[in-house]
Write an enzyme that holds these catalytic residues in place. Structure first.
Site, PDB file in Angstrom:
ATOM      1  N   HIS A 143       0.811  -1.219   0.000  1.00 47.75           N
ATOM      2  CA  HIS A 143       0.000   0.000   0.000  1.00 47.75           C
ATOM      3  C   HIS A 143       0.847   1.274   0.000  1.00 47.75           C
ATOM      4  O   HIS A 143       0.319   2.373   0.130  1.00 47.75           O
ATOM      5  CB  HIS A 143      -0.942   0.008   1.208  1.00 47.75           C
ATOM      6  CG  HIS A 143      -2.189   0.801   0.981  1.00 47.75           C
ATOM      7  ND1 HIS A 143      -3.225   0.349   0.199  1.00 47.75           N
ATOM      8  CD2 HIS A 143      -2.558   2.031   1.407  1.00 47.75           C
ATOM      9  CE1 HIS A 143      -4.188   1.260   0.170  1.00 47.75           C
ATOM     10  NE2 HIS A 143      -3.808   2.297   0.895  1.00 47.75           N
ATOM     11  N   ASP A 208      -6.567   4.938   9.402  1.00 47.51           N
ATOM     12  CA  ASP A 208      -7.910   5.019   8.819  1.00 47.51           C
ATOM     13  C   ASP A 208      -8.235   3.755   8.023  1.00 47.51           C
ATOM     14  O   ASP A 208      -9.308   3.178   8.171  1.00 47.51           O
ATOM     15  CB  ASP A 208      -8.029   6.240   7.910  1.00 47.51           C
ATOM     16  CG  ASP A 208      -8.116   7.531   8.703  1.00 47.51           C
ATOM     17  OD1 ASP A 208      -8.572   7.482   9.860  1.00 47.51           O
ATOM     18  OD2 ASP A 208      -7.720   8.580   8.175  1.00 47.51           O
ATOM     19  N   GLU A 321     -11.072  13.858  13.576  1.00 46.77           N
ATOM     20  CA  GLU A 321     -10.427  14.086  12.290  1.00 46.77           C
ATOM     21  C   GLU A 321     -11.164  15.219  11.569  1.00 46.77           C
ATOM     22  O   GLU A 321     -12.082  15.829  12.119  1.00 46.77           O
ATOM     23  CB  GLU A 321     -10.414  12.827  11.417  1.00 46.77           C
ATOM     24  CG  GLU A 321      -9.434  11.771  11.873  1.00 46.77           C
ATOM     25  CD  GLU A 321      -9.123  10.741  10.792  1.00 46.77           C
ATOM     26  OE1 GLU A 321      -9.486  10.978   9.610  1.00 46.77           O
ATOM     27  OE2 GLU A 321      -8.526   9.705  11.124  1.00 46.77           O
TER      28      GLU A 321
END
Length: 568
Positions: A143, A208, A321
């Protein structure tokens, strides 16, 4: 390329091709059948694909001056690569390790190693140390976005093959169970679901997106909306198992081999490969009240966000957030991106006439147990929301299960894969920006450079430096309050990729020119000067740690910080 080097390279390629043809003709499906029928320790020669790897390492020629290097001792290489796992050299298989989520860079490795555990990883690192120029990259779930987990002409270690090696609940100091041992190759989403379902417990700090490996996030930092309270994931680890760049398997913690422990945490993979982590746990809540509120003024948005992250536990939300969005009806970057429930509409008529080209959304969450009285939860949430200066009427709220909340991006992932967006280029930029510079950043970057959006989310939320340990290798701004700013673009192949990368570079150069106190998170630099500026007064320590734990610069070459050397 010098003629001698070219001839040597072509000779190696021809030998590999010949060996591949011989092996395929001799073994075919039998190689797979053998692996399925046998267990326990096996010699490297019992693996057809491993034999190809040996043949390659026996014959590979490296040179920097046009002269071929000496022939290597076959027996030493064979012994060092006597793996319990497997070595994949088939082009279609190793191609999976030649790209990452960013789809901006590619690098072709020699082989993809699927280790059974740290012993295999240590053998691979030691074998690489005997072969000049060969490097080793640990790949989690691929990723990264700028080739950080790649190696060109080296060995990629697939850490996912070790995901089941550790999963053990621990009680430390006679208290209730409060730690879990997990593999460095385990995905956080699996750690979450198993901890909650089996023990009713969960780690305290998250990212997240949870389709990331434990070792991968700990090698960077691991931040999300809980980090203001508990610190990043690297502040929530008690102990690690690490394979260093010397091939040593080492247990480390704050009290045992502490220099390695703090070096590896946030160390960008430069000092060791994490194979086990002991992670702090807490009782898992059952439900989450998930809320978004909209702001037209940046000053009010930051004031409320900073107030919430500065409060004591029990006096604020459990997750804070935020994000920037366009003041228009764009489905990706505009008003429709805000509501949490598709049945909840966004009424733009409520936006003040003084609002500019961009708006701001504060995203918060309040966690609770099923046996908590609904009225108690309502009262607590109402009291927290009441003090916020958001645009009246632009509040969106849903209740979801705790696990569902933490896996909220799983659905986004599935939709993106279905539409093809997941496989599109992702020229991301992640920054840590000091509170002192965030208003200037808003005026120039958000309101001017990015006022039409970026084909993806723009995250922004405050973090507290005091929740980070200065002994780790993570580079941070100097101020107590600093902001994560994440430009998470997804763009189609073509000119827009280059344009996005150029804009990212322009933003970084603007930050430097204006003297902002900032750092790249998940950094990507090409020169030593840039890396020295990134680490600042930590650069000397970073170099010394490299010399101690990976003196030949074998590990994580995709970061482009150090060049492979021939001798320690």
């Amino acid at each position: 390329m010098p003629m001698a080097k070219l001839v040597a390279f072509l000779l190696v390629l021809s030998v590999i091709a010949m060996l591949q043809t011989m092996v395929l003709a001799s073994y075919g499906q039998g190689a797979h059948d053998y692996d399925q029928k046998h267990s326990g320790p096996r010699s490297l020669k019992s693996y057809p694909k491993s034999r190809k790897m040996i043949a390659y390492l026996e014959r590979i020629l490296h040179d920097t001056d046009g002269e071929p290097k000496p022939h290597y001792d076959v027996s030493s290489i064979t012994k060092s690569l006597d793996l319990q796992g497997s070595i994949e050299t088939d082009g279609s298989i190793i191609s999976t390790a030649s790209q990452d989520f960013g789809h901006l860079y590619s690098a072709q490795p020699l082989a993809l190693i699927k280790p059974s555990g740290p012993d295999d990883i240590a053998r691979v690192v030691k074998a690489a140390s005997l072969t000049p120029h060969v490097t080793v990259a640990a790949k989690g779930n691929a990723h990264s976005v700028s080739g950080q987990a790649m190696t060109d002409g080296g060995l990629v270690i697939d850490m996912r093959s070790t995901e089941e090696n550790h999963f053990r609940l621990l009680t430390i100091d006679g208290r209730s169970p409060n730690y879990i041992d997990v593999s460095g190759g385990a995905l956080w989403e699996d750690v979450l679901t198993r901890c909650v379902s089996e023990f009713g417990l969960a780690p305290r700090s998250w990212t997240d997106y949870l389709g990331l490996t434990v070792g991968g996030t700990l090698s960077n930092a691991g931040v999300s909306g809980q980090a203001f309270r508990y610190g990043p994931q690297i502040s929530n680890v008690m102990e690690l198992d690490v394979v260093t760049g010397k091939g040593d398997i080492t247990i480390c913690s704050e009290t045992q081999n502490p220099e390695l422990f703090f070096s590896v945490l946030g160390g960008l993979g430069q000092f060791g490969i994490i194979t086990r982590a002991r992670v702090k746990l807490q009782t898992a809540p059952d439900m989450v009240r998930w809320i978004r509120v909209v702001y037209s003024e940046f000053e009010e948005f930051t004031r409320d966000a900073e107030f919430l992250v500065s409060q004591k536990e029990g006096e604020s939300f459990d997750y804070v957030e935020g994000f920037v969005f366009s003041n228009n009806d764009d489905p990706v970057n505009g008003w429709p991106s805000v509501p949490l429930d598709p049945n909840h509409g966004f009424n733009p008529a409520l936006i003040p006439s003084t609002a500019g080209s961009v708006l701001y959304c504060l995203e918060v969450a309040f966690q609770y147990r099923k046996n908590d009285q609904p009225s108690t939860v309502d009262t607590a949430v109402s009291g927290l929301v009441k003090g916020l200066s958001y645009v009246e009427g632009l509040k969106f709220e849903v209740e979801v299960r705790y696990v569902e909340f933490l896996l909220r991006l799983k659905r986004v992932e599935e939709e993106a894969k279905g539409s093809g967006v997941w496989d599109a280029p992702h020229p991301w930029l992640n920054l840590f920006i000091s509170k002192s510079g965030i208003a200037d950043f808003d005026r120039t970057v958000f309101k001017k450079m990015l006022k039409y959006g970026i084909s993806g989310p723009i995250l922004i939320y405050p973090l507290l430096r005091s929740k980070w340990d200065n002994r780790t290798s993570a580079a941070l701004p100097d101020s107590e309050i600093f902001y994560l700013v994440a430009l998470l673009r997804s763009v189609p192949e073509g000119p827009l990729v280059e344009k996005s990368v150029a804009q990212n570079r322009e933003i970084v150069e603007w930050c430097i020119k204006e003297g902002l106190d900032f750092k790249q998170y998940l950094p990507h630099y090409q020169t030593k000067e840039d890396w020295k500026r990134h680490f600042g007064n930590q650069w000397t320590r970073f170099v010394e740690r490299k010399a101690s734990f990976d003196p030949m610069a074998i590990l994580a070459p995709g970061q482009k910080i150090f060049k492979r050397t021939q001798h320690p």
